[in-house]
Design a protein around this motif. Structure first.
Motif, PDB file in Angstrom:
ATOM      1  N   UNK A 118       0.808  -1.224   0.000  1.00  0.00           N
ATOM      2  CA  UNK A 118       0.000   0.000   0.000  1.00  0.00           C
ATOM      3  C   UNK A 118       0.840   1.272   0.000  1.00  0.00           C
ATOM      4  N   UNK A 119       1.931   1.311   0.754  1.00  0.00           N
ATOM      5  CA  UNK A 119       2.701   2.550   0.849  1.00  0.00           C
ATOM      6  C   UNK A 119       3.922   2.550  -0.067  1.00  0.00           C
ATOM      7  N   UNK A 120       4.834   1.608   0.145  1.00  0.00           N
ATOM      8  CA  UNK A 120       6.102   1.638  -0.589  1.00  0.00           C
ATOM      9  C   UNK A 120       5.931   1.298  -2.065  1.00  0.00           C
ATOM     10  N   UNK A 121       5.160   0.268  -2.392  1.00  0.00           N
ATOM     11  CA  UNK A 121       5.081  -0.203  -3.775  1.00  0.00           C
ATOM     12  C   UNK A 121       4.066   0.622  -4.574  1.00  0.00           C
ATOM     13  N   UNK A 122       2.792   0.401  -4.345  1.00  0.00           N
ATOM     14  CA  UNK A 122       1.794   1.129  -5.129  1.00  0.00           C
ATOM     15  C   UNK A 122       1.672   2.590  -4.710  1.00  0.00           C
ATOM     16  N   UNK A 123       1.955   2.899  -3.448  1.00  0.00           N
ATOM     17  CA  UNK A 123       1.972   4.294  -3.024  1.00  0.00           C
ATOM     18  C   UNK A 123       3.052   5.084  -3.754  1.00  0.00           C
ATOM     19  N   UNK A 124       4.237   4.499  -3.884  1.00  0.00           N
ATOM     20  CA  UNK A 124       5.324   5.160  -4.607  1.00  0.00           C
ATOM     21  C   UNK A 124       5.011   5.276  -6.092  1.00  0.00           C
ATOM     22  N   UNK A 125       4.393   4.244  -6.679  1.00  0.00           N
ATOM     23  CA  UNK A 125       4.000   4.320  -8.087  1.00  0.00           C
ATOM     24  C   UNK A 125       2.988   5.449  -8.320  1.00  0.00           C
TER      25      UNK A 125
END
Length: 127
Positions: free
Chosen positions: A113-120
């Motif tokens: 939720x934060x690092x992967x898709x949040x960063x995208x």
């Protein structure tokens, strides 16, 4: 073992999202850390300077990628499938992550939720 499934909407085309997920230069831009990736089945990958490692299993250009993520010596492989669907707001990314070790589940969900898709999402919103 637990499974996780969620849809994320990203403000970019499926082609742009696929490139961001499979091109090591693009990955390093949106993660800010070293990445090793080749869009070829059977190759190994490493993201976030080795925090995530595994094997690439399947690619369907601009539509899907399937990876095995390594969690130590677990018997059942942990499989990540990301399917990209055109959406009126850009791309709907369908995530399915199976066989997540119970003790890692909360950290993995937070990471998605934060690092992967949040960063995208931040990466594509900057354009």
């Amino acid at each position: 073992m637990k499974d996780y499934k969620k849809y994320y909407v990203l403000p970019a085309t499926p082609e742009e999202v696929y490139l961001a997920l499979t091109n090591p230069v693009s990955i390093e831009i949106w993660t800010g850390e070293a990445a090793e990736m080749t869009a070829e089945p059977g190759t190994e990958f490493s993201l976030w300077e080795g925090s995530i490692q595994g094997k690439n299993l399947e690619f369907e250009e601009n539509k899907k990628l399937v990876q095995q993520w390594y969690f130590g010596e677990q018997e059942e492989p942990s499989i990540v499938t990301i399917k990209l669907h055109p959406d009126k707001q850009g791309t709907s990314a369908e995530l399915r992550h199976t066989n997540i070790p119970d003790e890692d589940y909360n950290d993995i969900v937070e990471g998605w939720n934060s690092a992967y898709f949040g960063s995208l999402e931040e990466f594509f919103s900057g354009f």
